[in-house]
Write a protein that holds these residues in place. Structure first.
Motif, PDB file in Angstrom:
ATOM      1  N   VAL A 186     -45.926  57.727  -0.582  1.00 26.47           N
ATOM      2  CA  VAL A 186     -46.728  56.509  -0.498  1.00 26.47           C
ATOM      3  C   VAL A 186     -47.776  56.610  -1.602  1.00 26.47           C
ATOM      4  N   ILE A 208     -52.539  56.324   6.950  1.00 27.26           N
ATOM      5  CA  ILE A 208     -51.226  55.712   6.763  1.00 27.26           C
ATOM      6  C   ILE A 208     -50.519  55.723   8.103  1.00 27.26           C
ATOM      7  N   LEU A 241     -47.211  53.897  10.686  1.00 31.95           N
ATOM      8  CA  LEU A 241     -45.908  53.247  10.699  1.00 31.95           C
ATOM      9  C   LEU A 241     -45.720  52.594  12.061  1.00 31.95           C
ATOM     10  N   ILE A 275     -40.862  60.125   7.649  1.00 31.87           N
ATOM     11  CA  ILE A 275     -40.551  59.111   8.653  1.00 31.87           C
ATOM     12  C   ILE A 275     -40.053  59.852   9.896  1.00 31.87           C
ATOM     13  N   SER A 303     -43.470  48.376   9.795  1.00 31.01           N
ATOM     14  CA  SER A 303     -44.600  48.023   8.954  1.00 31.01           C
ATOM     15  C   SER A 303     -45.297  49.320   8.556  1.00 31.01           C
ATOM     16  N   LEU A 304     -45.319  49.591   7.236  1.00 33.80           N
ATOM     17  CA  LEU A 304     -46.070  50.728   6.711  1.00 33.80           C
ATOM     18  C   LEU A 304     -47.475  50.219   6.451  1.00 33.80           C
ATOM     19  N   ASN A 305     -48.453  50.787   7.150  1.00 34.26           N
ATOM     20  CA  ASN A 305     -49.824  50.287   7.133  1.00 34.26           C
ATOM     21  C   ASN A 305     -50.758  51.300   6.485  1.00 34.26           C
ATOM     22  N   ASN A 323     -50.422  46.280   4.212  1.00 35.78           N
ATOM     23  CA  ASN A 323     -49.143  46.693   4.784  1.00 35.78           C
ATOM     24  C   ASN A 323     -47.974  46.152   3.974  1.00 35.78           C
ATOM     25  N   THR A 356     -43.367  45.994   4.446  1.00 35.04           N
ATOM     26  CA  THR A 356     -42.259  46.137   5.394  1.00 35.04           C
ATOM     27  C   THR A 356     -41.228  47.105   4.832  1.00 35.04           C
ATOM     28  N   LEU A 357     -40.766  48.023   5.701  1.00 32.64           N
ATOM     29  CA  LEU A 357     -39.694  48.936   5.360  1.00 32.64           C
ATOM     30  C   LEU A 357     -38.491  48.634   6.221  1.00 32.64           C
TER      31      LEU A 357
END
Length: 148
Positions: free
Chosen positions: A41, A59, A61, A108, A118-120, A139, A141-142
């Motif tokens: 990231v 960070i 998820l 992950i 959502s990666l925040n 954020n 989206t993955l």
């Protein structure tokens, strides 16, 4: 006259905070990842004229199920993958343009299920000569690929 000064000061603070805003440079929005995979990231912020002191990032998820539309990371952050200091370094990013970046390697979770997540990122820094505290969230989206 006093109200005009107050409004001007508020506008200057808002502009300063916007100038200090981070972006999630990697992975890109819509990237596909696999549970158990380590990803990088990359959190970037532009070079600015106003003084600031970087403090930290978190960070997270969040499993969105079929769609991450409408996710607000300031309200639902998800599983914490990293929380700690943010100390970006200068990196050239194009002709006459320098940004500050820091990379974080996160894994992950193997148990993470769902077609989208959502990666925040939450970013905290101190801005200006005062300084004043600034907290922002971003954020992307993955998408999840089948586990191998």
């Amino acid at each position: 006259m006093m109200m005009t000064r107050s409004m001007l000061a508020l506008a200057v603070f808002a502009i300063s905070a916007t100038a200090q805003s981070i972006t999630i440079a990697a992975p890109t929005d819509g990237s596909t990842v696999t549970a158990g995979q380590a990803i990088t990231v990359d959190i970037a912020r532009p070079n600015t004229l106003s003084p600031s002191q970087e403090v930290s990032v978190a960070i997270g998820l969040l499993n969105c199920g079929k769609s991450c539309a409408g996710i607000d990371p300031s309200q639902r952050f998800g599983e914490i993958l990293f929380a700690g200091p943010y100390a970006p370094t200068q990196q050239p990013s194009g002709p006459d343009h320098i940004d500050f970046y820091q990379n974080f390697t996160v894994t992950i979770p193997q148990s993470f299920a769902g077609s989208q997540a959502s990666l925040n990122v939450a970013h905290f820094n101190l801005i200006g000569a005062g300084p004043f505290p600034n907290l922002e969230t971003k954020n992307i989206t993955l998408n999840f690929a089948a586990s191998t």
